[in-house]
Scaffold this active site. Structure first.
Site, PDB file in Angstrom:
ATOM      1  N   GLY A  82       7.915  47.803  48.535  1.00 42.83           N
ATOM      2  CA  GLY A  82       8.282  49.103  47.977  1.00 42.83           C
ATOM      3  C   GLY A  82       9.416  49.793  48.702  1.00 42.83           C
ATOM      4  O   GLY A  82       9.732  50.948  48.407  1.00 42.83           O
TER       5      GLY A  82
ATOM      6  N   GLU B 181       6.341  42.497  51.770  1.00 39.30           N
ATOM      7  CA  GLU B 181       6.622  41.989  50.432  1.00 39.30           C
ATOM      8  C   GLU B 181       7.781  42.747  49.768  1.00 39.30           C
ATOM      9  O   GLU B 181       7.595  43.381  48.729  1.00 39.30           O
ATOM     10  CB  GLU B 181       5.386  42.127  49.541  1.00 39.30           C
ATOM     11  CG  GLU B 181       4.101  41.525  50.090  1.00 39.30           C
ATOM     12  CD  GLU B 181       2.894  41.939  49.259  1.00 39.30           C
ATOM     13  OE1 GLU B 181       3.072  42.372  48.097  1.00 39.30           O
ATOM     14  OE2 GLU B 181       1.777  41.860  49.768  1.00 39.30           O
ATOM     15  N   PRO B 182       8.970  42.711  50.322  1.00 39.25           N
ATOM     16  CA  PRO B 182      10.093  43.428  49.691  1.00 39.25           C
ATOM     17  C   PRO B 182      10.571  42.717  48.428  1.00 39.25           C
ATOM     18  O   PRO B 182      10.631  41.493  48.373  1.00 39.25           O
ATOM     19  CB  PRO B 182      11.181  43.390  50.776  1.00 39.25           C
ATOM     20  CG  PRO B 182      10.894  42.129  51.519  1.00 39.25           C
ATOM     21  CD  PRO B 182       9.397  41.994  51.535  1.00 39.25           C
ATOM     22  N   GLY B 183      10.896  43.478  47.417  1.00 41.64           N
ATOM     23  CA  GLY B 183      11.514  42.928  46.215  1.00 41.64           C
ATOM     24  C   GLY B 183      12.851  43.589  45.995  1.00 41.64           C
ATOM     25  O   GLY B 183      13.913  43.008  46.197  1.00 41.64           O
ATOM     26  N   ARG B 184      12.794  44.885  45.644  1.00 38.81           N
ATOM     27  CA  ARG B 184      13.992  45.667  45.360  1.00 38.81           C
ATOM     28  C   ARG B 184      14.990  45.628  46.517  1.00 38.81           C
ATOM     29  O   ARG B 184      16.193  45.489  46.306  1.00 38.81           O
ATOM     30  CB  ARG B 184      13.567  47.115  45.089  1.00 38.81           C
ATOM     31  CG  ARG B 184      14.692  48.045  44.726  1.00 38.81           C
ATOM     32  CD  ARG B 184      14.221  49.495  44.743  1.00 38.81           C
ATOM     33  NE  ARG B 184      12.937  49.680  44.122  1.00 38.81           N
ATOM     34  CZ  ARG B 184      12.752  49.854  42.823  1.00 38.81           C
ATOM     35  NH1 ARG B 184      13.791  49.883  42.019  1.00 38.81           N
ATOM     36  NH2 ARG B 184      11.539  50.017  42.329  1.00 38.81           N
TER      37      ARG B 184
ATOM     38  N   ARG C 150      14.976  50.238  33.240  1.00 37.95           N
ATOM     39  CA  ARG C 150      14.574  51.192  34.273  1.00 37.95           C
ATOM     40  C   ARG C 150      14.856  52.646  33.892  1.00 37.95           C
ATOM     41  O   ARG C 150      14.031  53.525  34.136  1.00 37.95           O
ATOM     42  CB  ARG C 150      15.268  50.896  35.609  1.00 37.95           C
ATOM     43  CG  ARG C 150      14.865  49.582  36.263  1.00 37.95           C
ATOM     44  CD  ARG C 150      15.385  49.502  37.687  1.00 37.95           C
ATOM     45  NE  ARG C 150      14.697  50.454  38.553  1.00 37.95           N
ATOM     46  CZ  ARG C 150      15.261  51.531  39.063  1.00 37.95           C
ATOM     47  NH1 ARG C 150      16.533  51.826  38.797  1.00 37.95           N
ATOM     48  NH2 ARG C 150      14.564  52.338  39.841  1.00 37.95           N
TER      49      ARG C 150
ATOM     50  N   CYS D  37      17.709  51.174  18.792  1.00 37.79           N
ATOM     51  CA  CYS D  37      17.399  52.210  17.813  1.00 37.79           C
ATOM     52  C   CYS D  37      16.267  53.121  18.307  1.00 37.79           C
ATOM     53  O   CYS D  37      15.189  53.171  17.720  1.00 37.79           O
ATOM     54  CB  CYS D  37      17.029  51.555  16.481  1.00 37.79           C
ATOM     55  SG  CYS D  37      16.944  52.719  15.117  1.00 37.79           S
TER      56      CYS D  37
ATOM     57  N   TYR E 134      14.630  44.413  38.938  1.00 37.97           N
ATOM     58  CA  TYR E 134      13.994  44.962  37.739  1.00 37.97           C
ATOM     59  C   TYR E 134      15.018  45.232  36.637  1.00 37.97           C
ATOM     60  O   TYR E 134      14.899  46.176  35.879  1.00 37.97           O
ATOM     61  CB  TYR E 134      13.187  46.228  38.084  1.00 37.97           C
ATOM     62  CG  TYR E 134      12.187  45.973  39.177  1.00 37.97           C
ATOM     63  CD1 TYR E 134      11.026  45.262  38.911  1.00 37.97           C
ATOM     64  CD2 TYR E 134      12.434  46.399  40.482  1.00 37.97           C
ATOM     65  CE1 TYR E 134      10.115  44.984  39.922  1.00 37.97           C
ATOM     66  CE2 TYR E 134      11.530  46.121  41.496  1.00 37.97           C
ATOM     67  CZ  TYR E 134      10.368  45.416  41.212  1.00 37.97           C
ATOM     68  OH  TYR E 134       9.473  45.138  42.213  1.00 37.97           O
TER      69      TYR E 134
END
Length: 418
Positions: free
Chosen positions: A230, A273-276, A312, A348, A377
């Site tokens: 996070g 657990e880094p993702g971003r 996002r 749309c 993401y």
């Protein structure tokens, strides 16, 4: 080529390549990744703790392109998985079972069995899932996800701890965890937590670690201490907002863990657990301006970047820096004037926007838009909504060469499963 690009000019993101030439070659919209930045972020994460048994597990849900995963593996970073499908992708990228940590949520019995058969470490996040794990895998080893009672994140939808989230087992239920584990002969080998995505409150993170360390006292066989991820990056660097100083935060974390280990005479394996943080800034999403209109005092810049391409902003009201590119015509000088506008896509729905009331250079049809820090993401949350095709992904390598790492979809592929 460059009309207004303070970020990509400063860090050389495109490595000398013209965004227009990339679009002409690979189509619009287009995800562009920079290998040097991706590797740099991996190195930064590995340096956060000096602990001997410290391991970084990249959270693949942020971006699971197999070619990016191969680079991450080459940097000696392990991976997380949240589904059996992610394990499949990770193994095809070259990761072995021992390098994968599965952090599941509400698995069916069939998926639980399949994941167990993969031979990876597994974390469960509810008492019922722990019981299901025991029924399928009596005597097995398992990690348990603890909810420390409070969380933090950039949006309510991504706060993953506290009183209003589906994740984790309350830290007050350690006795129930032990009761189920004893019933099935399970060995609790570790505890993990995750308080939220892009969290800003460092005090909550430290407090959560203290609670997790306290809970660890209840499980003498546990040796894995997973601090989750996070960790945020700044999405508004144009305004001078810098990334958080994670090194300062983790000096505090390191002291907490060392003091606990000395007091309890127990050696721990520390996981994050880094993702971003690893993949966000290595990606830029390019798109083309197709129309410009004014409606009741509001100016709308229409592009081919719908929320099927990047969700996002529509889903989380998320912010991204925006750059504008215009072809340079020999013998002409572009005078830059700024105006407020809304950058919108081609889906749309009224909620299909990239930026609202944003001050940008005056934009014309045919200009290109760059959505900054789109490597996390972005493509991983893309879809075929409205019958739209997902874009190609390309990688600018350390040698500055460009290669295609995912083909643009075709209309024929929309019919593949019918």
């Amino acid at each position: 080529m460059n009309y207004y690009a303070p970020l990509t000019s400063e860090n050389g993101f495109f490595e000398g390549h013209d965004p227009y030439e990339l679009i002409e070659r690979y189509g619009s919209p287009l995800y562009v990744y920079n290998e040097k930045i991706l590797r740099q972020k991996c190195v930064e994460m590995k340096k956060l703790l000096k602990h001997k048994n410290f391991k970084v597990h990249y959270s693949v849900k942020a971006n699971g392109n197999i070619e990016l995963l191969k680079i991450i593996k080459n940097e000696s970073v392990n991976v997380d998985a949240v589904s059996h499908g992610e394990i499949y992708i990770e193994k095809n990228a070259g990761f072995c079972s021992s390098q994968i940590l599965f952090v599941g949520n509400n698995l069916t019995r069939a998926e639980m069995s399949a994941v167990i058969n993969e031979g990876v470490r597994i974390s469960v996040d509810s008492l019922s899932q722990l019981k299901q794990f025991g029924e399928i895998n009596k005597g097995g080893e398992v990690i348990v996800r603890i909810n420390p009672g409070f969380g933090s994140g950039h949006h309510q939808k991504v706060i993953t701890a506290g009183n209003y989230t589906k994740f984790g087992i309350s830290y007050t239920d350690c006795s129930k965890i032990k009761e189920i584990a004893d019933s099935y002969g399970l060995k609790i080998i570790g505890l993990n937590m995750h308080i939220g995505s892009l969290f800003h409150d460092k005090d909550i993170y430290i407090s959560s670690i203290k609670i997790l360390l306290s809970a660890l006292n209840e499980f003498p066989e546990a040796y894995i201490f997973d601090l989750g991820g996070g960790f945020g990056v700044s999405y508004n660097k144009i305004e001078g907002v810098k990334d958080h100083d994670l090194s300062k935060l983790f000096r505090h974390v390191d002291k907490l863990i060392r003091d606990w280990s000395l007091s309890n005479d127990r050696k721990l394996e520390i996981i994050i657990e880094p993702g971003r943080y690893i993949s966000a800034e290595c990606g830029v999403l390019l798109g083309t301006v197709s129309s410009i209109k004014s409606n009741y005092m509001q100016k709308y810049i229409g592009t081919d970047i719908g929320f099927n391409v990047i969700a996002r902003t529509a889903m989380y009201d998320a912010y991204h820096d925006i750059e504008v590119y215009r072809k340079k015509i020999p013998g002409t000088n572009h005078r830059i004037s700024f105006e407020k506008c809304n950058i919108v896509g081609n889906i749309c729905e009224t909620g299909d926007y990239i930026a609202k009331d944003k001050l940008l250079p005056s934009i014309t049809e045919g200009d290109l838009i760059g959505v900054m820090s789109a490597g996390a993401y972005g493509f991983s949350m893309s879809s075929n909504y409205n019958g739209r095709l997902r874009p190609a992904e390309i990688l600018i390598g350390r040698n500055k060469n460009v290669r295609l790492i995912r083909k643009r979809e075709t209309f024929e592929q929309l019919m593949n499963n019918f």
